[in-house]
Design a protein around this motif. Structure first.
Motif, PDB file in Angstrom:
ATOM      1  N   PHE A  22       0.824  -1.206   0.000  1.00 23.51           N
ATOM      2  CA  PHE A  22       0.000   0.000   0.000  1.00 23.51           C
ATOM      3  C   PHE A  22       0.861   1.261   0.000  1.00 23.51           C
ATOM      4  CE2 PHE A  22      -1.860   3.373   2.658  1.00 23.51           C
ATOM      5  CZ  PHE A  22      -2.903   3.756   1.839  1.00 23.51           C
ATOM      6  N   LYS A  23       1.877   1.288   0.854  1.00 23.39           N
ATOM      7  CA  LYS A  23       2.747   2.469   0.951  1.00 23.39           C
ATOM      8  C   LYS A  23       3.518   2.692  -0.353  1.00 23.39           C
ATOM      9  CE  LYS A  23       1.646   3.847   4.991  1.00 23.39           C
ATOM     10  NZ  LYS A  23       0.952   5.134   5.140  1.00 23.39           N
ATOM     11  N   LEU A  24       3.925   1.619  -1.010  1.00 19.00           N
ATOM     12  CA  LEU A  24       4.614   1.759  -2.299  1.00 19.00           C
ATOM     13  C   LEU A  24       3.660   2.275  -3.372  1.00 19.00           C
ATOM     14  CD1 LEU A  24       6.830  -1.435  -2.195  1.00 19.00           C
ATOM     15  CD2 LEU A  24       7.661   0.938  -2.285  1.00 19.00           C
ATOM     16  N   GLU A  25       2.422   1.790  -3.356  1.00 15.65           N
ATOM     17  CA  GLU A  25       1.428   2.292  -4.311  1.00 15.65           C
ATOM     18  C   GLU A  25       1.116   3.759  -4.033  1.00 15.65           C
ATOM     19  OE1 GLU A  25      -1.970  -0.316  -4.496  1.00 15.65           O
ATOM     20  OE2 GLU A  25      -0.749  -1.976  -5.212  1.00 15.65           O
ATOM     21  N   GLU A  26       1.055   4.116  -2.770  1.00 16.97           N
ATOM     22  CA  GLU A  26       0.834   5.506  -2.379  1.00 16.97           C
ATOM     23  C   GLU A  26       1.981   6.381  -2.906  1.00 16.97           C
ATOM     24  OE1 GLU A  26      -0.854   6.993   1.783  1.00 16.97           O
ATOM     25  OE2 GLU A  26       1.231   6.337   1.926  1.00 16.97           O
ATOM     26  N   GLN A  27       3.209   5.923  -2.720  1.00 15.54           N
ATOM     27  CA  GLN A  27       4.373   6.651  -3.225  1.00 15.54           C
ATOM     28  C   GLN A  27       4.297   6.792  -4.744  1.00 15.54           C
ATOM     29  OE1 GLN A  27       8.237   4.654  -3.288  1.00 15.54           O
ATOM     30  NE2 GLN A  27       9.119   6.467  -2.300  1.00 15.54           N
ATOM     31  N   HIS A 100       2.453 -19.339  -0.442  1.00 16.18           N
ATOM     32  CA  HIS A 100       1.988 -18.785  -1.719  1.00 16.18           C
ATOM     33  C   HIS A 100       1.672 -17.292  -1.592  1.00 16.18           C
ATOM     34  CE1 HIS A 100       2.119 -22.582  -3.739  1.00 16.18           C
ATOM     35  NE2 HIS A 100       1.187 -23.132  -2.965  1.00 16.18           N
ATOM     36  N   ALA A 101       1.038 -16.913  -0.495  1.00 14.77           N
ATOM     37  CA  ALA A 101       0.702 -15.496  -0.282  1.00 14.77           C
ATOM     38  C   ALA A 101       1.970 -14.655  -0.123  1.00 14.77           C
ATOM     39  CB  ALA A 101      -0.191 -15.342   0.943  1.00 14.77           C
ATOM     40  N   LEU A 102       2.954 -15.164   0.602  1.00 15.28           N
ATOM     41  CA  LEU A 102       4.214 -14.430   0.778  1.00 15.28           C
ATOM     42  C   LEU A 102       4.938 -14.262  -0.550  1.00 15.28           C
ATOM     43  CD1 LEU A 102       5.481 -16.081   4.085  1.00 15.28           C
ATOM     44  CD2 LEU A 102       4.709 -13.714   3.805  1.00 15.28           C
ATOM     45  N   ARG A 103       4.949 -15.298  -1.359  1.00 14.19           N
ATOM     46  CA  ARG A 103       5.588 -15.207  -2.683  1.00 14.19           C
ATOM     47  C   ARG A 103       4.880 -14.190  -3.577  1.00 14.19           C
ATOM     48  NH1 ARG A 103       6.764 -21.628  -3.768  1.00 14.19           N
ATOM     49  NH2 ARG A 103       8.715 -21.730  -2.569  1.00 14.19           N
ATOM     50  N   ALA A 104       3.553 -14.204  -3.558  1.00 13.79           N
ATOM     51  CA  ALA A 104       2.787 -13.251  -4.378  1.00 13.79           C
ATOM     52  C   ALA A 104       3.045 -11.819  -3.921  1.00 13.79           C
ATOM     53  CB  ALA A 104       1.295 -13.578  -4.315  1.00 13.79           C
ATOM     54  N   SER A 105       3.067 -11.605  -2.615  1.00 11.94           N
ATOM     55  CA  SER A 105       3.344 -10.265  -2.086  1.00 11.94           C
ATOM     56  C   SER A 105       4.738  -9.807  -2.475  1.00 11.94           C
ATOM     57  CB  SER A 105       3.206 -10.240  -0.561  1.00 11.94           C
ATOM     58  OG  SER A 105       1.873 -10.363  -0.178  1.00 11.94           O
ATOM     59  N   ALA A 106       5.703 -10.693  -2.339  1.00  9.45           N
ATOM     60  CA  ALA A 106       7.081 -10.340  -2.685  1.00  9.45           C
ATOM     61  C   ALA A 106       7.197  -9.957  -4.152  1.00  9.45           C
ATOM     62  CB  ALA A 106       8.017 -11.495  -2.359  1.00  9.45           C
ATOM     63  N   SER A 107       6.507 -10.666  -5.009  1.00 13.40           N
ATOM     64  CA  SER A 107       6.537 -10.361  -6.436  1.00 13.40           C
ATOM     65  C   SER A 107       5.921  -8.990  -6.724  1.00 13.40           C
ATOM     66  CB  SER A 107       5.783 -11.449  -7.211  1.00 13.40           C
ATOM     67  OG  SER A 107       5.732 -11.148  -8.571  1.00 13.40           O
ATOM     68  N   LEU A 112       6.536  -3.074  -7.821  1.00 13.26           N
ATOM     69  CA  LEU A 112       6.266  -1.690  -7.407  1.00 13.26           C
ATOM     70  C   LEU A 112       7.553  -0.940  -7.105  1.00 13.26           C
ATOM     71  CD1 LEU A 112       3.172  -2.126  -5.098  1.00 13.26           C
ATOM     72  CD2 LEU A 112       3.321  -0.577  -7.050  1.00 13.26           C
ATOM     73  N   ARG A 113       8.474  -1.589  -6.390  1.00 16.21           N
ATOM     74  CA  ARG A 113       9.752  -0.956  -6.054  1.00 16.21           C
ATOM     75  C   ARG A 113      10.509  -0.567  -7.326  1.00 16.21           C
ATOM     76  NH1 ARG A 113      13.949  -4.992  -4.660  1.00 16.21           N
ATOM     77  NH2 ARG A 113      13.852  -5.016  -6.913  1.00 16.21           N
ATOM     78  N   ASP A 114      10.552  -1.470  -8.294  1.00 18.10           N
ATOM     79  CA  ASP A 114      11.269  -1.191  -9.537  1.00 18.10           C
ATOM     80  C   ASP A 114      10.625  -0.045 -10.312  1.00 18.10           C
ATOM     81  OD1 ASP A 114      12.951  -3.249  -8.824  1.00 18.10           O
ATOM     82  OD2 ASP A 114      12.111  -4.694 -10.260  1.00 18.10           O
ATOM     83  N   THR A 115       9.303  -0.046 -10.378  1.00 14.23           N
ATOM     84  CA  THR A 115       8.587   1.028 -11.072  1.00 14.23           C
ATOM     85  C   THR A 115       8.810   2.366 -10.372  1.00 14.23           C
ATOM     86  OG1 THR A 115       6.909  -0.528 -11.836  1.00 14.23           O
ATOM     87  CG2 THR A 115       6.320   1.804 -11.860  1.00 14.23           C
ATOM     88  N   ASN A 116       8.722   2.369  -9.047  1.00 21.03           N
ATOM     89  CA  ASN A 116       8.934   3.607  -8.295  1.00 21.03           C
ATOM     90  C   ASN A 116      10.358   4.121  -8.464  1.00 21.03           C
ATOM     91  OD1 ASN A 116       6.316   3.288  -7.500  1.00 21.03           O
ATOM     92  ND2 ASN A 116       6.741   3.175  -5.324  1.00 21.03           N
ATOM     93  N   SER A 117      11.320   3.214  -8.515  1.00 21.93           N
ATOM     94  CA  SER A 117      12.708   3.629  -8.727  1.00 21.93           C
ATOM     95  C   SER A 117      12.860   4.324 -10.074  1.00 21.93           C
ATOM     96  CB  SER A 117      13.646   2.424  -8.658  1.00 21.93           C
ATOM     97  OG  SER A 117      13.696   1.914  -7.361  1.00 21.93           O
TER      98      SER A 117
END
Length: 154
Positions: A22-27, A100-107, A112-117
């Motif tokens: 959420f915070k990355l999407e907000e950024q 599975h949920a942790l892997r999906a979140s990490a992906s 998001l991190r790459d796009t924000n960068s």
């Protein structure tokens, strides 16, 4: 420590990953909308969530180690290995769903991190170009600086 305690810690980690997403999407929304004055605040909030996530991850690792020891596994076992080793099918399913949920979140977070960068680099480049346009290097003879957007010689 029980599998139940491990599952509780995994839930906490998942909640924090959701908050990080959420915070990355907000950024990202701030960067896209040009509200650069708030990007620093968003970055600090992201750092706060990351710190909480590091703590939750450590707590989960300790719980995993305890469960692994109870099952006769090495304490550096992965969640996939741990879920495969659990005797009860219901807990095996719960741990597999967490994995599975942790892997999906990490992906999602990585994307998001790459796009924000990319957006941040573009914003930095634009700011540098704007500043360069305000104070050009000497280009003419006798140190004449040529045309300026701001007259700083007054």
């Amino acid at each position: 420590m029980s599998v139940n305690a491990l599952s509780t810690r995994l839930w906490r980690e998942r909640e924090l990953l959701d908050l990080l997403q959420f915070k990355l999407e907000e950024q990202q929304l701030l960067l896209i909308s040009g509200k650069s004055q708030w990007v620093g605040h968003a970055a600090r909030e992201i750092e706060t969530v990351l710190e909480k996530l590091r703590e939750a991850s450590l707590s989960r690792a300790v719980a995993s180690s305890w469960v692994a020891a109870e099952l006769g596994l090495p304490d550096d076992v992965t969640l996939a290995q741990l879920s495969a080793a659990v005797n009860e099918p219901a807990w095996r399913e719960v741990l597999t769903q967490h994995l599975h949920a942790l892997r999906a979140s990490a992906s999602s977070i990585t994307s998001l991190r790459d796009t924000n960068s990319t957006y941040l680099r573009s914003a930095q480049r634009a700011a540098q170009e704007s500043l360069a346009a305000l104070d050009p290097d000497p280009s003419g003879p006798d140190g004449d600086k040529g045309p300026r957007l701001l007259d700083t010689s007054l």
